[in-house]
Design a protein around this motif. Structure first.
Motif, PDB file in Angstrom:
ATOM      1  N   LEU A  37     -15.955  79.854 -45.651  1.00 59.44           N
ATOM      2  CA  LEU A  37     -15.129  80.333 -44.547  1.00 59.44           C
ATOM      3  C   LEU A  37     -14.053  81.245 -45.119  1.00 59.44           C
ATOM      4  O   LEU A  37     -13.360  80.871 -46.064  1.00 59.44           O
ATOM      5  CB  LEU A  37     -14.461  79.157 -43.833  1.00 59.44           C
ATOM      6  CG  LEU A  37     -15.401  78.243 -43.054  1.00 59.44           C
ATOM      7  CD1 LEU A  37     -14.750  76.891 -42.804  1.00 59.44           C
ATOM      8  CD2 LEU A  37     -15.781  78.897 -41.748  1.00 59.44           C
ATOM      9  N   VAL A  38     -13.911  82.436 -44.538  1.00 55.71           N
ATOM     10  CA  VAL A  38     -12.892  83.382 -44.985  1.00 55.71           C
ATOM     11  C   VAL A  38     -12.021  83.737 -43.781  1.00 55.71           C
ATOM     12  O   VAL A  38     -12.487  84.422 -42.870  1.00 55.71           O
ATOM     13  CB  VAL A  38     -13.509  84.663 -45.582  1.00 55.71           C
ATOM     14  CG1 VAL A  38     -12.406  85.566 -46.134  1.00 55.71           C
ATOM     15  CG2 VAL A  38     -14.527  84.333 -46.666  1.00 55.71           C
ATOM     16  N   GLU A  87     -12.261  74.735 -37.870  1.00 53.96           N
ATOM     17  CA  GLU A  87     -13.494  75.436 -38.234  1.00 53.96           C
ATOM     18  C   GLU A  87     -14.146  74.828 -39.471  1.00 53.96           C
ATOM     19  O   GLU A  87     -15.371  74.723 -39.548  1.00 53.96           O
ATOM     20  CB  GLU A  87     -13.225  76.930 -38.413  1.00 53.96           C
ATOM     21  CG  GLU A  87     -12.886  77.603 -37.093  1.00 53.96           C
ATOM     22  CD  GLU A  87     -12.519  79.068 -37.193  1.00 53.96           C
ATOM     23  OE1 GLU A  87     -12.636  79.664 -38.297  1.00 53.96           O
ATOM     24  OE2 GLU A  87     -12.117  79.636 -36.163  1.00 53.96           O
ATOM     25  N   THR A  88     -13.342  74.399 -40.437  1.00 56.42           N
ATOM     26  CA  THR A  88     -13.882  73.740 -41.635  1.00 56.42           C
ATOM     27  C   THR A  88     -14.596  72.447 -41.248  1.00 56.42           C
ATOM     28  O   THR A  88     -15.718  72.181 -41.715  1.00 56.42           O
ATOM     29  CB  THR A  88     -12.762  73.451 -42.647  1.00 56.42           C
ATOM     30  OG1 THR A  88     -12.129  74.677 -43.017  1.00 56.42           O
ATOM     31  CG2 THR A  88     -13.293  72.759 -43.891  1.00 56.42           C
ATOM     32  N   GLY A  92     -13.676  72.860 -50.632  1.00 57.70           N
ATOM     33  CA  GLY A  92     -12.691  73.257 -51.618  1.00 57.70           C
ATOM     34  C   GLY A  92     -12.196  74.675 -51.411  1.00 57.70           C
ATOM     35  O   GLY A  92     -12.944  75.545 -51.005  1.00 57.70           O
ATOM     36  N   ALA A  93     -10.894  74.853 -51.690  1.00 55.16           N
ATOM     37  CA  ALA A  93     -10.275  76.183 -51.654  1.00 55.16           C
ATOM     38  C   ALA A  93      -9.592  76.382 -53.000  1.00 55.16           C
ATOM     39  O   ALA A  93      -8.417  76.082 -53.147  1.00 55.16           O
ATOM     40  CB  ALA A  93      -9.273  76.284 -50.510  1.00 55.16           C
ATOM     41  N   LEU A  94     -10.340  76.875 -53.980  1.00 50.49           N
ATOM     42  CA  LEU A  94      -9.812  76.977 -55.333  1.00 50.49           C
ATOM     43  C   LEU A  94      -9.085  78.298 -55.575  1.00 50.49           C
ATOM     44  O   LEU A  94      -7.904  78.302 -55.845  1.00 50.49           O
ATOM     45  CB  LEU A  94     -10.936  76.790 -56.360  1.00 50.49           C
ATOM     46  CG  LEU A  94     -11.471  75.353 -56.423  1.00 50.49           C
ATOM     47  CD1 LEU A  94     -12.515  75.127 -55.358  1.00 50.49           C
ATOM     48  CD2 LEU A  94     -12.017  75.064 -57.773  1.00 50.49           C
ATOM     49  N   GLY A  95      -9.807  79.387 -55.510  1.00 52.35           N
ATOM     50  CA  GLY A  95      -9.185  80.700 -55.634  1.00 52.35           C
ATOM     51  C   GLY A  95      -8.659  81.065 -57.000  1.00 52.35           C
ATOM     52  O   GLY A  95      -7.773  81.903 -57.106  1.00 52.35           O
ATOM     53  N   ASN A  96      -9.175  80.470 -58.063  1.00 55.28           N
ATOM     54  CA  ASN A  96      -8.705  80.816 -59.401  1.00 55.28           C
ATOM     55  C   ASN A  96      -9.212  82.178 -59.849  1.00 55.28           C
ATOM     56  O   ASN A  96      -8.526  82.873 -60.603  1.00 55.28           O
ATOM     57  CB  ASN A  96      -9.136  79.755 -60.414  1.00 55.28           C
ATOM     58  CG  ASN A  96      -8.488  78.420 -60.158  1.00 55.28           C
ATOM     59  OD1 ASN A  96      -7.477  78.328 -59.472  1.00 55.28           O
ATOM     60  ND2 ASN A  96      -9.081  77.365 -60.687  1.00 55.28           N
ATOM     61  N   HIS A 152     -14.787  76.835 -49.471  1.00 57.32           N
ATOM     62  CA  HIS A 152     -16.195  76.517 -49.714  1.00 57.32           C
ATOM     63  C   HIS A 152     -16.543  75.223 -48.993  1.00 57.32           C
ATOM     64  O   HIS A 152     -15.773  74.258 -49.020  1.00 57.32           O
ATOM     65  CB  HIS A 152     -16.452  76.324 -51.210  1.00 57.32           C
ATOM     66  CG  HIS A 152     -16.193  77.540 -52.021  1.00 57.32           C
ATOM     67  ND1 HIS A 152     -17.147  78.507 -52.238  1.00 57.32           N
ATOM     68  CD2 HIS A 152     -15.078  77.975 -52.670  1.00 57.32           C
ATOM     69  CE1 HIS A 152     -16.639  79.468 -52.991  1.00 57.32           C
ATOM     70  NE2 HIS A 152     -15.380  79.173 -53.264  1.00 57.32           N
ATOM     71  N   VAL A 153     -17.733  75.188 -48.378  1.00 59.52           N
ATOM     72  CA  VAL A 153     -18.261  73.990 -47.722  1.00 59.52           C
ATOM     73  C   VAL A 153     -19.692  73.848 -48.238  1.00 59.52           C
ATOM     74  O   VAL A 153     -20.549  74.668 -47.928  1.00 59.52           O
ATOM     75  CB  VAL A 153     -18.231  74.119 -46.183  1.00 59.52           C
ATOM     76  CG1 VAL A 153     -18.700  72.821 -45.530  1.00 59.52           C
ATOM     77  CG2 VAL A 153     -16.829  74.498 -45.690  1.00 59.52           C
TER      78      VAL A 153
END
Length: 134
Positions: free
Chosen positions: A38-39, A62-63, A82-86, A94-95
């Motif tokens: 999901l963005v 939405e998640t 998860g929403a990491l974003g490194n 991410h799902v």
């Protein structure tokens, strides 16, 4: 919403499925796991708390909706969120459907092996079921 632009890495590694109220729903190009992303279509967002309170609520909704649909369609043992974003700073969630015995179970999926492309008919069947479940 006018200043939203999808990060090039996210665009390269995924394909669009549909647009929800806030987010683009995208399918990762790796058939080893049913893996969605999901963005939020908001420019300059890197953290969930950067979103307005209403957008935070929409992202949560939405998640949960996508996670429930993914579990229904796949029968997964566990849905990982998860929403990491490194690496990619743009806010994205991410799902992922995980199964006992899947590649690298129960370890993380990131950095494990090489992505395996989808068989087109299998992908279309999955997406049709997913859209129906949403």
């Amino acid at each position: 919403m006018g200043d939203f632009e999808l990060d090039g890495i996210l665009a390269r590694d995924s394909e669009p499925v549909t647009v929800l109220g806030l987010c683009q729903l995208r399918l990762l190009k790796d058939s080893r796991w049913p893996w969605l992303m999901l963005v939020p279509q908001r420019g300059g967002m890197t953290e969930i708390f950067d979103l307005t309170p209403l957008d935070q609520a929409l992202l949560t909704f939405e998640t949960n909706m996508v996670g429930a649909a993914l579990k229904k369609v796949t029968g997964a043992t566990k849905i990982n969120v998860g929403a990491l974003g490194n690496i990619v700073r743009q806010l994205h969630v991410h799902v992922i459907a995980r199964f006992e015995g899947d590649p690298n179970w129960p370890g993380p999926i990131w950095g494990f092996g090489q992505a395996a492309p989808y068989d087109e008919s299998r992908k279309q069947d999955f997406l049709k079921k997913l859209i129906e479940a949403l």
